[in-house]
Design a protein around this motif. Structure first.
Motif, PDB file in Angstrom:
ATOM      1  N   UNK A 136       0.835  -1.202   0.000  1.00  0.00           N
ATOM      2  CA  UNK A 136       0.000   0.000   0.000  1.00  0.00           C
ATOM      3  C   UNK A 136       0.870   1.254   0.000  1.00  0.00           C
ATOM      4  N   UNK A 137       0.413   2.329  -0.650  1.00  0.00           N
ATOM      5  CA  UNK A 137       1.266   3.498  -0.879  1.00  0.00           C
ATOM      6  C   UNK A 137       1.548   4.349   0.341  1.00  0.00           C
ATOM      7  N   UNK A 138       0.796   4.173   1.430  1.00  0.00           N
ATOM      8  CA  UNK A 138       1.027   4.954   2.640  1.00  0.00           C
ATOM      9  C   UNK A 138       0.828   4.026   3.832  1.00  0.00           C
ATOM     10  N   UNK A 139       1.894   3.306   4.178  1.00  0.00           N
ATOM     11  CA  UNK A 139       1.814   2.313   5.247  1.00  0.00           C
ATOM     12  C   UNK A 139       1.429   2.964   6.571  1.00  0.00           C
ATOM     13  N   UNK A 140       1.996   4.134   6.839  1.00  0.00           N
ATOM     14  CA  UNK A 140       1.690   4.810   8.102  1.00  0.00           C
ATOM     15  C   UNK A 140       0.206   5.091   8.233  1.00  0.00           C
ATOM     16  N   UNK A 182       7.075  -5.767  -9.158  1.00  0.00           N
ATOM     17  CA  UNK A 182       6.338  -6.126 -10.372  1.00  0.00           C
ATOM     18  C   UNK A 182       5.002  -6.773 -10.037  1.00  0.00           C
ATOM     19  N   UNK A 183       5.027  -7.676  -9.069  1.00  0.00           N
ATOM     20  CA  UNK A 183       3.805  -8.425  -8.753  1.00  0.00           C
ATOM     21  C   UNK A 183       2.812  -7.589  -7.962  1.00  0.00           C
ATOM     22  N   UNK A 184       3.288  -6.873  -6.937  1.00  0.00           N
ATOM     23  CA  UNK A 184       2.337  -6.253  -6.030  1.00  0.00           C
ATOM     24  C   UNK A 184       2.485  -4.777  -5.764  1.00  0.00           C
ATOM     25  N   UNK A 185       3.290  -4.072  -6.573  1.00  0.00           N
ATOM     26  CA  UNK A 185       3.475  -2.632  -6.343  1.00  0.00           C
ATOM     27  C   UNK A 185       3.985  -2.381  -4.928  1.00  0.00           C
ATOM     28  N   UNK A 186       4.961  -3.181  -4.501  1.00  0.00           N
ATOM     29  CA  UNK A 186       5.464  -3.176  -3.130  1.00  0.00           C
ATOM     30  C   UNK A 186       6.063  -1.831  -2.759  1.00  0.00           C
ATOM     31  N   UNK A 187       5.828  -1.412  -1.527  1.00  0.00           N
ATOM     32  CA  UNK A 187       6.281  -0.121  -1.016  1.00  0.00           C
ATOM     33  C   UNK A 187       7.602  -0.306  -0.277  1.00  0.00           C
TER      34      UNK A 187
END
Length: 246
Positions: A136-140, A182-187
């Motif tokens: 997710x793009x904003x873990x916080x 590539x697979x999951x848009x990892x942050x």
């Protein structure tokens, strides 16, 4: 509760990029069949960390196709409730099929960005996320929102992935990161464990495996004085903001 902010263009782009990727992967039946079989025990262990009781309400963050629904429903029983949250319509379509197939009347889904979670404060007795928060793009923001949604004393169990933290396995981290991205848009910019420790009263790293790249952690919200959790229970807010339902 964290102050609401207007999502930046970069944030919106990242969320949409994740949606496209997970919509793409959502229809890969063999992939999800393998994932569910391969991870069932670790996901079961993560659910056990929540110490859920019959009648409890639990939220599944980044629920995907609903792989955790049966485990969570077993824990809370037919009188409890399970809410699965995901932003991918493709994933939620798979989750809806699973719910209908089993006839689960106490399991529902919500399409929402977990960085702006539209649920009532202190509503849930437990929260679960499996291989989701780090994508997710904003873990916080996700961790803060889950913290706010949990009742005092409740727990957030996380099964997630990271780069190898030590040893010669770190030599493979560039390759591992490429696969994650590539697979999951990892942050890569935020650490799930660091954000859990920042937001919660107590965090325990329960287990690690796969050279430390996979882990289960449980974060516990501070408890209120005895009895305060039950005060006003009859007037509790609905689990989901009515305006957020589709």
């Amino acid at each position: 509760m964290a102050e609401p902010t207007t999502p930046s263009g970069e944030h919106r782009s990242s969320v949409e990029r994740s949606r496209r990727k997970w919509d793409f992967w959502s229809s890969r039946e063999r992939l999800w069949s393998f994932y569910e079989q391969d991870t069932v025990e670790v996901r079961r262990d993560a659910v056990a960390q929540l110490d859920l009781e019959r009648g409890d309400a639990v939220i599944d963050i980044g629920c995907g196709r609903g792989a955790n629904f049966e485990l969570l429903r077993e824990a809370v029983g037919p009188d409890g409730s399970v809410l699965g949250v995901d932003y991918s319509p493709g994933m939620l379509a798979g989750a809806a099929e699973r719910i209908e197939e089993h006839g689960w009347e106490n399991v529902e889904t919500l399409r929402a960005d977990a960085t702006a979670l539209p649920v009532a404060a202190e509503r849930f007795d437990g929260a679960l996320a499996t291989t989701a928060v780090s994508a997710m793009p904003d873990v916080r923001a996700v961790v803060e929102n889950v913290h706010d949604a949990l009742a005092p004393g409740a727990s957030f169990a996380v099964y997630d992935i990271r780069l190898a933290p030590s040893g010669v396995a770190r030599l493979l981290n560039p390759l591992v990161y490429g696969c994650y991205r590539v697979i999951g848009n990892w942050n890569r910019e935020e650490s799930v464990l660091d954000e859990l420790e920042r937001a919660f009263a107590d965090v325990e790293l329960v287990e690690t495996f796969a050279l430390g790249t996979n882990y289960v952690a449980v974060a516990r919200k501070a408890s209120e004085p005895a009895g305060s959790r039950l005060a006003g229970a009859e007037d509790a807010e609905p689990a989901i903001d009515p305006d957020a339902r589709e």
